[in-house]
Design an enzyme around this catalytic site. Structure first.
Site, PDB file in Angstrom:
ATOM      1  N   SER A  23       4.951  -7.549 -21.329  1.00 21.24           N
ATOM      2  CA  SER A  23       5.628  -7.074 -20.107  1.00 21.24           C
ATOM      3  C   SER A  23       5.959  -5.592 -20.178  1.00 21.24           C
ATOM      4  O   SER A  23       6.589  -5.047 -19.269  1.00 21.24           O
ATOM      5  CB  SER A  23       6.900  -7.889 -19.874  1.00 21.24           C
ATOM      6  OG  SER A  23       7.748  -7.834 -21.007  1.00 21.24           O
ATOM      7  N   ASN A 110      16.678 -13.274 -24.923  1.00 22.12           N
ATOM      8  CA  ASN A 110      17.004 -13.954 -23.663  1.00 22.12           C
ATOM      9  C   ASN A 110      18.266 -13.387 -22.998  1.00 22.12           C
ATOM     10  O   ASN A 110      18.298 -13.174 -21.789  1.00 22.12           O
ATOM     11  CB  ASN A 110      17.175 -15.460 -23.907  1.00 22.12           C
ATOM     12  CG  ASN A 110      15.898 -16.083 -24.411  1.00 22.12           C
ATOM     13  OD1 ASN A 110      14.844 -15.447 -24.394  1.00 22.12           O
ATOM     14  ND2 ASN A 110      15.982 -17.323 -24.878  1.00 22.12           N
ATOM     15  N   THR A 155      15.755  -5.742  27.803  1.00 23.48           N
ATOM     16  CA  THR A 155      15.716  -7.100  27.253  1.00 23.48           C
ATOM     17  C   THR A 155      14.330  -7.620  27.618  1.00 23.48           C
ATOM     18  O   THR A 155      13.787  -7.239  28.669  1.00 23.48           O
ATOM     19  CB  THR A 155      16.792  -8.036  27.859  1.00 23.48           C
ATOM     20  OG1 THR A 155      16.531  -8.171  29.247  1.00 23.48           O
ATOM     21  CG2 THR A 155      18.203  -7.499  27.660  1.00 23.48           C
ATOM     22  N   HIS A 156      13.728  -8.397  26.739  1.00 21.58           N
ATOM     23  CA  HIS A 156      12.342  -8.865  26.929  1.00 21.58           C
ATOM     24  C   HIS A 156      11.372  -7.687  27.083  1.00 21.58           C
ATOM     25  O   HIS A 156      10.338  -7.822  27.720  1.00 21.58           O
ATOM     26  CB  HIS A 156      12.206  -9.780  28.151  1.00 21.58           C
ATOM     27  CG  HIS A 156      13.226 -10.870  28.211  1.00 21.58           C
ATOM     28  ND1 HIS A 156      13.051 -12.115  27.657  1.00 21.58           N
ATOM     29  CD2 HIS A 156      14.483 -10.884  28.737  1.00 21.58           C
ATOM     30  CE1 HIS A 156      14.125 -12.854  27.859  1.00 21.58           C
ATOM     31  NE2 HIS A 156      15.018 -12.123  28.505  1.00 21.58           N
ATOM     32  N   SER A 277      -5.674  12.333  13.813  1.00 19.99           N
ATOM     33  CA  SER A 277      -6.825  11.435  13.668  1.00 19.99           C
ATOM     34  C   SER A 277      -8.015  12.246  13.184  1.00 19.99           C
ATOM     35  O   SER A 277      -8.127  13.433  13.496  1.00 19.99           O
ATOM     36  CB  SER A 277      -7.128  10.811  15.031  1.00 19.99           C
ATOM     37  OG  SER A 277      -8.466  10.400  15.087  1.00 19.99           O
ATOM     38  N   LYS A 283      -4.646  13.228  18.907  1.00 22.00           N
ATOM     39  CA  LYS A 283      -3.736  12.238  18.342  1.00 22.00           C
ATOM     40  C   LYS A 283      -2.631  12.830  17.462  1.00 22.00           C
ATOM     41  O   LYS A 283      -2.837  13.770  16.722  1.00 22.00           O
ATOM     42  CB  LYS A 283      -4.510  11.205  17.514  1.00 22.00           C
ATOM     43  CG  LYS A 283      -5.390  10.274  18.319  1.00 22.00           C
ATOM     44  CD  LYS A 283      -4.623   9.347  19.233  1.00 22.00           C
ATOM     45  CE  LYS A 283      -4.092   8.115  18.559  1.00 22.00           C
ATOM     46  NZ  LYS A 283      -5.094   7.259  17.970  1.00 22.00           N
ATOM     47  N   ASN A 285      -0.136  10.629  15.250  1.00 26.07           N
ATOM     48  CA  ASN A 285       0.157   9.213  14.966  1.00 26.07           C
ATOM     49  C   ASN A 285       1.459   9.008  14.183  1.00 26.07           C
ATOM     50  O   ASN A 285       1.737   9.752  13.244  1.00 26.07           O
ATOM     51  CB  ASN A 285      -0.988   8.592  14.171  1.00 26.07           C
ATOM     52  CG  ASN A 285      -2.289   8.562  14.948  1.00 26.07           C
ATOM     53  OD1 ASN A 285      -2.270   8.439  16.176  1.00 26.07           O
ATOM     54  ND2 ASN A 285      -3.402   8.686  14.259  1.00 26.07           N
ATOM     55  N   TYR A 317      16.024 -20.425 -20.728  1.00 23.28           N
ATOM     56  CA  TYR A 317      14.987 -19.415 -20.504  1.00 23.28           C
ATOM     57  C   TYR A 317      13.596 -20.044 -20.506  1.00 23.28           C
ATOM     58  O   TYR A 317      13.293 -20.904 -21.326  1.00 23.28           O
ATOM     59  CB  TYR A 317      15.056 -18.318 -21.579  1.00 23.28           C
ATOM     60  CG  TYR A 317      13.971 -17.260 -21.394  1.00 23.28           C
ATOM     61  CD1 TYR A 317      14.145 -16.222 -20.504  1.00 23.28           C
ATOM     62  CD2 TYR A 317      12.766 -17.347 -22.094  1.00 23.28           C
ATOM     63  CE1 TYR A 317      13.138 -15.271 -20.301  1.00 23.28           C
ATOM     64  CE2 TYR A 317      11.760 -16.410 -21.905  1.00 23.28           C
ATOM     65  CZ  TYR A 317      11.954 -15.373 -21.003  1.00 23.28           C
ATOM     66  OH  TYR A 317      10.965 -14.451 -20.798  1.00 23.28           O
ATOM     67  N   GLN A 322       9.942 -13.892 -16.755  1.00 19.24           N
ATOM     68  CA  GLN A 322       9.448 -12.522 -16.923  1.00 19.24           C
ATOM     69  C   GLN A 322       8.884 -11.989 -15.598  1.00 19.24           C
ATOM     70  O   GLN A 322       8.812 -10.791 -15.384  1.00 19.24           O
ATOM     71  CB  GLN A 322       8.365 -12.507 -18.009  1.00 19.24           C
ATOM     72  CG  GLN A 322       7.817 -11.142 -18.332  1.00 19.24           C
ATOM     73  CD  GLN A 322       7.009 -11.160 -19.623  1.00 19.24           C
ATOM     74  OE1 GLN A 322       7.574 -11.169 -20.702  1.00 19.24           O
ATOM     75  NE2 GLN A 322       5.702 -11.172 -19.510  1.00 19.24           N
ATOM     76  N   LYS A 325      10.730  -9.366 -12.831  1.00 18.53           N
ATOM     77  CA  LYS A 325      10.848  -7.909 -12.820  1.00 18.53           C
ATOM     78  C   LYS A 325       9.924  -7.221 -11.822  1.00 18.53           C
ATOM     79  O   LYS A 325      10.357  -6.378 -11.043  1.00 18.53           O
ATOM     80  CB  LYS A 325      10.633  -7.358 -14.230  1.00 18.53           C
ATOM     81  CG  LYS A 325      11.886  -7.525 -15.086  1.00 18.53           C
ATOM     82  CD  LYS A 325      11.619  -7.226 -16.513  1.00 18.53           C
ATOM     83  CE  LYS A 325      11.931  -8.328 -17.472  1.00 18.53           C
ATOM     84  NZ  LYS A 325      11.851  -9.705 -17.097  1.00 18.53           N
TER      85      LYS A 325
HETATM   86  N1  ARG Z   1       9.802  -9.932 -21.852  1.00 17.59           N
HETATM   87  C1  ARG Z   1      10.651 -11.060 -21.719  1.00 17.59           C
HETATM   88  C2  ARG Z   1      11.111 -11.193 -20.264  1.00 17.59           C
HETATM   89  O1  ARG Z   1      11.010 -10.241 -19.567  1.00 17.59           O
HETATM   90  C3  ARG Z   1      11.850 -10.910 -22.605  1.00 17.59           C
HETATM   91  C4  ARG Z   1      12.470 -12.192 -23.047  1.00 17.59           C
HETATM   92  C5  ARG Z   1      11.629 -12.867 -24.030  1.00 17.59           C
HETATM   93  N2  ARG Z   1      12.222 -14.062 -24.519  1.00 17.59           N
HETATM   94  C6  ARG Z   1      11.495 -15.040 -25.093  1.00 17.59           C
HETATM   95  N3  ARG Z   1      12.140 -16.090 -25.475  1.00 17.59           N
HETATM   96  N4  ARG Z   1      10.191 -14.942 -25.188  1.00 17.59           N
HETATM   97  O2  ARG Z   1      11.552 -12.215 -19.827  1.00 17.59           O
END
Ligand code: ARG
Length: 458
Positions: A23, A110, A155-156, A277, A283, A285, A317, A322, A325
């Site tokens: 990650s 975790n 309205t509408h 354009s 144009k 835009n 967990y 993961q 993110k």
């Molecule tokens: N890269 C992991 C995440 O973003 C970190 C946590 C990893 N924990 C594990 N038990 N593999 O979730």
């Protein structure tokens, strides 16, 4: 980089599986939060005599150096590491030796990742709030400028009643104020420290979770360690608040696209925020507004991805998490860039008050006021409504506006009409007669601007 978890296995992983699992390409942006969290952790371990003061100092200084070196560009993040937590810990151990290996006592990745994410999103949320404040302030400036510019309210998408452009703009200020309020509310629940939950069950060490939370500026600690590492509600509620920000920007964008068309010609975007354009020389835009409208779908998609990721996950967990993110980072990145564009676009927009007024004169939008005129002279509203409708129908046939009919013509519909009717249906009179709280008259718009400016000051 080798695996910190090598032991049960030798730590070698199939290359495709390793890349798939990694990650760092997206969590490296949390390096600062990871390091700050680790510094607080080392300080706690030392305060509780779990590691010595000297070791903690070495660790904390080593972490500070890593932070400085990343910021100055001296240390490059190694993308072969599994994630940012691994990278920081391994770099520390490379630099200060085995003492670095003591840092991970009484914690797990975790709780570490849950902490980093909360700290990171707290800053992001503040940034979005600041940008929202700037946008609201730009809107208030324009609303002030156009507080008496009469335009048709719709309205509408049919011309309905006269309003001012300032009043219309201030509606968006109110929405964005609520967005700030929602972010503030989510921020409260963001400020909970999961660190010390460890893998899921807490720890056998005599830790001080409050100490760490306090050091990191978090208001509370998660009171159930399983919940501490499993909770991603904060990502979802932030993404939900961001989705609403985008909904508001998207509605605003749609109006800007309409208003800047030749059909409306209500506003003119500055050259800085439009494109031409490649083939049609005439144009100009409104690409920025269209892109914001288009990017709204991304943020809704992020929200849906997060909701789906969490649904059905057993505690505690799971690696699925993961996936939180990229979605939440994308949502913040998108909202921030859209707000930046909007602040510039609104700040430099100009309204064509003459065209707005012309449109306002065209759609019989003072017909309600004509009915109100009769009602105020004692006629029941339903009767007045019917007569006014017949007059509108007559005007359409004669290709005239309400103010172009003679008093004689009016009297052929009702003897109640007198000369003062012309003032009653004048568009400026109509707007300024709407003095009810939150209405469209100039003083009401001024009050709204004052209220909103006061709100964003604090
Ligand atoms: N890269 C992991 C995440 O973003 C970190 C946590 C990893 N924990 C594990 N038990 N593999 O979730």
């Amino acid at each position: 980089m080798g695996k910190i978890w090598a032991g049960r296995t030798d730590g070698t992983v199939n290359k495709i599986a390793d890349d798939f699992n990694s990650s760092i390409s997206f969590d490296s942006r949390m390096y600062k939060e990871d390091i700050k969290g680790s510094m607080a952790h080392a300080a706690m371990l030392s305060a509780k005599n779990i590691i010595s003061k000297e070791d903690a100092e070495l660790i904390i200084d080593g972490l500070a150096d890593i932070l400085n070196d990343i910021e100055s560009g001296k240390l490059r993040i190694d993308f072969s590491a599994e994630d940012i937590h691994t990278f920081v810990e391994q770099t520390l151990t490379d630099r200060i030796g085995d003492i670095g290996k003591k840092l991970h006592t009484a914690r797990s990745r975790n709780d570490q990742v849950a902490l980093d994410l909360r700290l990171y999103l707290n800053n992001e949320t503040q940034e979005v709030k600041d940008k929202l404040t700037n946008l609201i302030s730009a809107i208030c400036g324009k609303a002030e400028e156009y507080k008496s510019a009469v335009m048709p309210g719709y309205t509408h998408l049919q011309r309905a009643q006269p309003i001012t452009f300032g009043h219309h703009l201030m509606a968006y200020s109110m929405m964005l104020l609520r967005d700030i309020d929602r972010l503030n509310d989510a921020k409260r629940r963001l400020s909970v420290s999961p660190i010390g939950s460890c893998a899921l069950a807490g720890t056998t060490y005599d830790t001080d979770r409050e100490f760490e939370a306090q050091k990191l500026g978090l208001n509370e600690v998660a009171l159930n360690s399983i919940d501490g590492v499993s909770d991603r509600d904060f990502c979802i509620e932030l993404c939900s608040a961001l989705s609403l920000v985008m909904a508001h920007l998207s509605r605003f964008s749609e109006e800007i696209v309409l208003w800047s068309s030749w059909e409306f010609k209500f506003v003119e975007l500055s050259d800085d925020f439009t494109t031409g354009s490649s083939i049609m020389p005439q144009k100009k835009n409104p690409d920025m507004a269209e892109l914001v409208r288009g990017k709204t779908g991304r943020v809704y998609g992020d929200l849906m991805a997060l909701l789906t990721m969490l649904k059905g996950l057993p505690l505690a967990y799971n690696k699925d998490m993961q996936e939180d993110k990229e979605s939440i980072f994308d949502a913040f990145d998108t909202v921030k860039i859209c707000l930046d564009v909007f602040i510039g676009m609104i700040g430099s927009i100009t309204a064509n008050a003459d065209n707005m007024l012309k449109a306002a004169k065209g759609g019989f939008i003072n017909a309600t006021d004509l009915a109100d005129y009769l009602t105020k002279k004692g006629m029941p509203f339903r009767t007045a409504y019917k007569i006014s409708g017949e007059i509108v129908s007559f005007c359409i046939k004669e290709n005239k506006t309400l103010d172009e009919l003679t008093l004689k013509e009016y009297n052929s519909f009702s003897k109640t009409f007198e000369n003062d009717l012309y003032d009653a249906i004048d568009l400026f009179t109509c707007v300024n007669a709407r003095k009810s709280l939150g209405g469209t008259c100039v003083q009401s718009v001024e009050k709204q601007i004052e209220y909103v400016r006061e709100k964003i000051k604090g």
